[in-house]
Design an enzyme around this catalytic site. Structure first.
Site, mmCIF file in Angstrom:
data_model
loop_
_atom_site.group_PDB
_atom_site.id
_atom_site.type_symbol
_atom_site.label_atom_id
_atom_site.label_comp_id
_atom_site.label_asym_id
_atom_site.label_seq_id
_atom_site.Cartn_x
_atom_site.Cartn_y
_atom_site.Cartn_z
ATOM 1 N N LYS B 101 0.865 -1.180 0.000
ATOM 2 C CA LYS B 101 0.000 0.000 0.000
ATOM 3 C C LYS B 101 0.903 1.232 0.000
ATOM 4 O O LYS B 101 1.628 1.486 0.956
ATOM 5 C CB LYS B 101 -0.902 0.022 1.233
ATOM 6 C CG LYS B 101 -1.694 1.320 1.323
ATOM 7 C CD LYS B 101 -2.490 1.468 2.596
ATOM 8 C CE LYS B 101 -2.856 2.934 2.812
ATOM 9 N NZ LYS B 101 -3.628 3.148 4.030
ATOM 10 N N GLY B 162 -8.339 8.830 9.726
ATOM 11 C CA GLY B 162 -8.638 8.873 11.153
ATOM 12 C C GLY B 162 -9.695 9.884 11.554
ATOM 13 O O GLY B 162 -9.978 10.042 12.739
ATOM 14 N N ALA B 188 -9.744 5.314 4.128
ATOM 15 C CA ALA B 188 -9.711 6.444 5.060
ATOM 16 C C ALA B 188 -11.015 7.229 5.096
ATOM 17 O O ALA B 188 -11.618 7.491 4.056
ATOM 18 C CB ALA B 188 -8.582 7.410 4.759
ATOM 19 N N GLY B 189 -11.420 7.587 6.307
ATOM 20 C CA GLY B 189 -12.533 8.508 6.500
ATOM 21 C C GLY B 189 -13.799 7.879 7.036
ATOM 22 O O GLY B 189 -14.675 8.585 7.534
ATOM 23 N N THR B 211 -8.983 3.149 11.981
ATOM 24 C CA THR B 211 -9.421 3.905 13.153
ATOM 25 C C THR B 211 -10.872 3.627 13.547
ATOM 26 O O THR B 211 -11.174 3.488 14.739
ATOM 27 C CB THR B 211 -9.250 5.418 12.885
ATOM 28 O OG1 THR B 211 -7.900 5.646 12.512
ATOM 29 C CG2 THR B 211 -9.580 6.248 14.115
#
Lengths: 66, 259
Positions: B101, B162, B188-189, B211
């Protein structure tokens, strides 16, 4: 001789092999990646790679991350 | 129904990919990862703690490469050299494993990607034989460029890493999906299960999150929720939702009314 190991100064006896250093650190058999002076040293070469005065060595592993 | 996610020629049953950071301990990491159903998990490459408990278990002891596809990341890299170097070290660490990644960050406050550096690093890594899953912003043009140079998956952010803000720009994500010939994963998000379902309903091929699970009050339960949300969202996408209408449409027939 003096080296820098993972950013910290360290003194080793002359003629130390990379495999010996890894053994002394208790890291033998662990999943690692090793760089000496920014060059990756393949696992198969640990036993024949000598550490030299002034070498900058990085011993890395995988940790949790996203 | 078999509906595998195929990345770089390999087939996966789960469309949820998880990160392994921010957990309380390795046992929680293991339990949450199992509950998520994830088959692909990200790890970071860092210095070993010299002299500190060399016998301490490592993340790869509880989540072994024999059971999971590891996805080493370049988190914390702010330039091309660091990112390329990290991937090469990861390949050595994992015995020739070439799925990575790539993320090249541009700014500590937003953790938004530096897209020009990302493109340059991706070119180098693809040429060097890596299979690159690339973190990028929600820009359809950049997503296309990254696909064109040979990335095996493109992973636009839905919101900052996060942040838990959810899918902030669904139309851009949709455009990226419509344009793509490689898997598109939201990376993400995501904040909660409905965010994951929304992303999958848009037609994303998968979601990568850390997260939202690891920092939930009960990470193992949230991992289970995300597992279901990703599956539900995928099935809803495949099923095809009803069009939105402004006014009502009765569900019981008018014919046969007796009054």
């Amino acid at each position: 001789m003096n080296i820098v190991l993972n950013g910290e100064p360290r003194t080793l006896p002359g003629g130390t092999l990379l495999a010996q250093l890894i053994h002394e650190l208790g890291l033998e058999g662990k999943r690692l990646a090793v760089e000496i002076n920014r060059e990756i040293i393949p696992r198969s070469l640990y036993a024949q790679t000598g550490v030299k005065d002034g070498d900058r060595i990085e011993i890395l592993h995988a940790i949790g991350g996203g | 129904m078999t509906d595998p996610l195929i990345i770089a020629g390999k087939s996966y049953n789960s469309r949820l990919l998880t990160g392994t950071g921010k957990y309380k301990d390795l046992e929680e990491t293991r339990l949450a990862t199992e509950a998520s159903g994830a088959e692909i998990i990200t790890v970071a490459i860092r210095r070993t703690n010299i002299g500190q408990k060399p016998g301490e278990p490592n993340v790869l002891d509880v989540l072994p490469p024999s059971k999971y596809t590891l996805l080493p990341n370049t988190a914390g890299c702010y330039n091309v050299d660091d990112a390329v170097r990290t991937c090469r070290l990861a390949r050595e660490l994992l015995g020739g494993h070439d799925l990575v990644k790539l993320e090249v960050l541009g700014d500590e406050k937003t953790l938004f990607p530096d897209v020009t550096a990302t493109l340059e690093a991706a070119r180098i890594l693809v040429k060097d034989g890596f299979k690159v899953m690339v973190y990028t912003n929600d820009d359809p043009i950049m997503a296309k460029r990254l696909e064109e140079i040979g990335c095996v998956a493109v992973m636009p952010l839905a919101a900052p890493i996060g942040s838990g803000l959810g899918i902030r720009n669904p139309y851009n994500i949709l455009t990226i999906i419509e344009n793509a010939k490689v898997p598109i994963l939201v990376d993400a998000g995501v904040g909660t299960a409905s965010d994951a379902a929304i992303a999958m309903e848009l037609g994303c091929d998968g979601i990568l999150m850390n997260t939202a699970i690891a920092c939930a009050k009960n990470p193992v339960l949230m991992a289970s929720a995300m597992n279901k949300a990703v599956q539900a969202g995928r099935e809803a996408f495949l099923a095809g939702r009803v069009p939105r209408k402004r006014f009502a449409s009765a569900s019981s027939p008018i014919d046969g009314l007796f009054f």
